[in-house]
Scaffold this motif. Sequence first.
Motif, PDB file in Angstrom:
ATOM      1  N   CYS A   1       0.839  -1.205   0.000  1.00 43.88           N
ATOM      2  CA  CYS A   1       0.000   0.000   0.000  1.00 43.88           C
ATOM      3  C   CYS A   1       0.874   1.255   0.000  1.00 43.88           C
ATOM      4  CB  CYS A   1      -0.930   0.009   1.214  1.00 43.88           C
ATOM      5  SG  CYS A   1      -1.908   1.505   1.343  1.00 43.88           S
TER       6      CYS A   1
ATOM      7  N   CYS B   1       0.062   3.471   3.557  1.00 45.05           N
ATOM      8  CA  CYS B   1       0.484   3.034   4.899  1.00 45.05           C
ATOM      9  C   CYS B   1       1.751   2.191   4.842  1.00 45.05           C
ATOM     10  CB  CYS B   1      -0.637   2.250   5.549  1.00 45.05           C
ATOM     11  SG  CYS B   1      -1.018   0.727   4.653  1.00 45.05           S
TER      12      CYS B   1
ATOM     13  N   CYS C   1      -4.483   0.405   6.252  1.00 43.76           N
ATOM     14  CA  CYS C   1      -5.183   1.694   6.374  1.00 43.76           C
ATOM     15  C   CYS C   1      -6.513   1.590   5.635  1.00 43.76           C
ATOM     16  CB  CYS C   1      -4.325   2.833   5.810  1.00 43.76           C
ATOM     17  SG  CYS C   1      -4.118   2.772   4.013  1.00 43.76           S
TER      18      CYS C   1
ATOM     19  N   CYS D   1      -6.281   0.617   1.769  1.00 41.58           N
ATOM     20  CA  CYS D   1      -6.010  -0.787   1.441  1.00 41.58           C
ATOM     21  C   CYS D   1      -6.918  -1.725   2.234  1.00 41.58           C
ATOM     22  CB  CYS D   1      -4.542  -1.119   1.690  1.00 41.58           C
ATOM     23  SG  CYS D   1      -4.007  -0.862   3.391  1.00 41.58           S
TER      24      CYS D   1
END
Length: 321
Positions: free
Chosen positions: A239, A242, A247, A250
């Motif tokens: 991701c 993050c 997060c 994702c």
Amino acid sequence: MDNKFLSKKGALSELLKALRDVSAADRPKVGARANEAKTKLEAALVAKRDGFENEALASRLEKERVDFTLPARRAPVGSLHPVTKITAEIVAIFRRLGFELAEGPEIETEFNNFDALNMREDHPARDMQDTFYVQSEKGGRLLRTHTSPVQIRSMLAKKKPPVRILCPGAVFRSDYDMTHSPMFHQVEGLYVDRDVSFAELRGALLFFAREMFGAQTQIRLRPSYFPFVEPGAEVDVTCVLCKGKGCRVCKDTGWLEILGGGMVHPKVFEAVGYGTGENPEPVTGFAFGMGVERIAMLKYGVPDLRLLFENDVRFLKQFGV
Ligand SMILES: [Zn+2]
């Protein structure tokens, strides 16, 4: 305006008229003086007029003075569209792996868009993509639903492997919401040669992911189904928000799906005549494809795909040249 000295009834005219009354003996002398006066007056007049003109010119030059040392006013410069920028970036990355650019028409035949890609008329996968047809009768034309037909065109044109191409371009599907637009852009890649392996596909995609999203990026391949590859995979990257911790973007998985790929299906090679007839040597190859808008949204943090097509200058000018 009265002219005391130079008008028809002015002092000078009177003086010249008066010459008639002067005696013949004195006339040359008086005449010469009169002419002298006339010349002086005219010279004074010219001098005065030039003086006024010079003064006017000087004051105008002063008023309209141009300061050449001032910085020039900047002409507004346009910026590249984020989709254009990301497309160029993807192309540049794969060029370094030896991929060449290939392009094709946006209106395609059903053969190039479906049949040759192992999606015959009764193939269920044909319903996976909502197609815009230009001519609906059999053998008709359509707006390409992916850039894969360029792969077919390239293999048919090249006749013989190796083929290593990258196909960027607009594609069309009947779809419209926050993450779908009826027109969007793809970049697809195809590498066909002898003994091309799945490991090479993985290597190429890892190289791409790290060049695009940063050196720490990891990729993850999940088995998936696309009619034109076997085996096929969906490819996730760490991701971008993050960095894998999890997060909202994702959905707490730490991964984002960005592309699909796999080994070219034998039926595709059959359709273009590779591995048979004039080219009996067995070939293998890999193919992959990605949506440019999706990568642009992830890279620039754009929340709604439609922003990319509204042509709002306030949005577009953030992306610079
Ligand atoms: Zn995340």
